[in-house]
Design an enzyme around this catalytic site. Sequence first.
Site, PDB file in Angstrom:
ATOM      1  N   CYS A 144      -2.422  -3.512  32.249  1.00 16.80           N
ATOM      2  CA  CYS A 144      -3.508  -3.946  33.128  1.00 16.80           C
ATOM      3  C   CYS A 144      -4.697  -2.985  33.013  1.00 16.80           C
ATOM      4  CB  CYS A 144      -2.995  -4.080  34.565  1.00 16.80           C
ATOM      5  SG  CYS A 144      -4.095  -5.038  35.633  1.00 16.80           S
ATOM      6  N   HIS A 162       2.057  -7.472  34.176  1.00 14.62           N
ATOM      7  CA  HIS A 162       2.818  -6.315  34.662  1.00 14.62           C
ATOM      8  C   HIS A 162       4.313  -6.461  34.381  1.00 14.62           C
ATOM      9  CE1 HIS A 162      -0.361  -4.175  36.868  1.00 14.62           C
ATOM     10  NE2 HIS A 162      -0.878  -5.381  37.077  1.00 14.62           N
ATOM     11  N   GLU A 207       6.419  -4.148  34.383  1.00 17.54           N
ATOM     12  CA  GLU A 207       7.174  -3.237  35.259  1.00 17.54           C
ATOM     13  C   GLU A 207       7.516  -3.893  36.585  1.00 17.54           C
ATOM     14  OE1 GLU A 207       4.029  -3.382  34.936  1.00 17.54           O
ATOM     15  OE2 GLU A 207       2.868  -2.281  36.453  1.00 17.54           O
TER      16      GLU A 207
END
Lengths: 236, 52
Positions: free
Chosen positions: A86, A203, A205
């Site tokens: 990002c 994202h 994660e």
Amino acid sequence: MNFAVLQFPGTNRESDAVHILQNVLGHSARLVWHKEASLGNVDGVIVPGGFSYGDYLRTGAVARFSPIMQDVKRFADAGGHVLGICNGFQILCEAGLLPGALVRNKSLQFRCEHVFLKTATTNSPFTSKIAKGQLMRVPIAHGEGCYFATDATLKELQAKDQILWQYSDAKGALTEAANPNGSLMNIAGVLNEKRNVAGLMPHPENASEPLLGSADGRAIFESLVHSLANKANFQT
Amino acid sequence: MGYRGVKAVHVGKYLEIELADGDKAAYQKQIDEACHKLLSNPVIEDYHFTIE
């Protein structure tokens, strides 16, 4: 493996990246403040998302001048592996470590939703463990994620197999409707020519555990860990 | 809104930099570098500047 996760004023989700690397995958990860001049002895670097330096001037424009980014450049130039997520992707583009730039979403709106990613090449340290044809369902949360590059750069990205992920629909088709931000060629993530630096707007994660609704993103971190552990060499 | 003859609209940033007295040619070089490195991203933006 030993990872550095960078932290700028305005960074967010850095703890999520540490959590995945440390608690989910069982490796060592530490936060590195932007004012530090050295990464220390690390195997890989994660540049997380957020709004570094308040996104002043342009997203990522100020962060790239921070002391720690000078060492990230040195690390990347020496072949070290760097993944920007990002805002981290935006920073790596501004730093000249990745080709292209991220501009305002075509819709002019901040988009926060789940998208499907199609992996365009598994010939990279960031995608080697992703099954061919397997789509990943991951969240996005950005206002400036529209990937832009000149025609010449786009041609080079294609010729050198540097496009890593593209936004697709649930069936894997790269449609305009599945493109959340107007990115050229539905590009969600790219790789540098040396294949050791990558960036993506979504994202992973936040999609690496079933509890979070999707564990698809874990394959990206697993690919990276596997490539580092095996000193895998990727070339075009 | 009835505005006729408009072919395109461009939006951008306008920056004013105050300089101390000095060599104009040296400033020219310095500001060009600053525009290229920091104030604009040449991948997505064009820039031009004048020193008064």
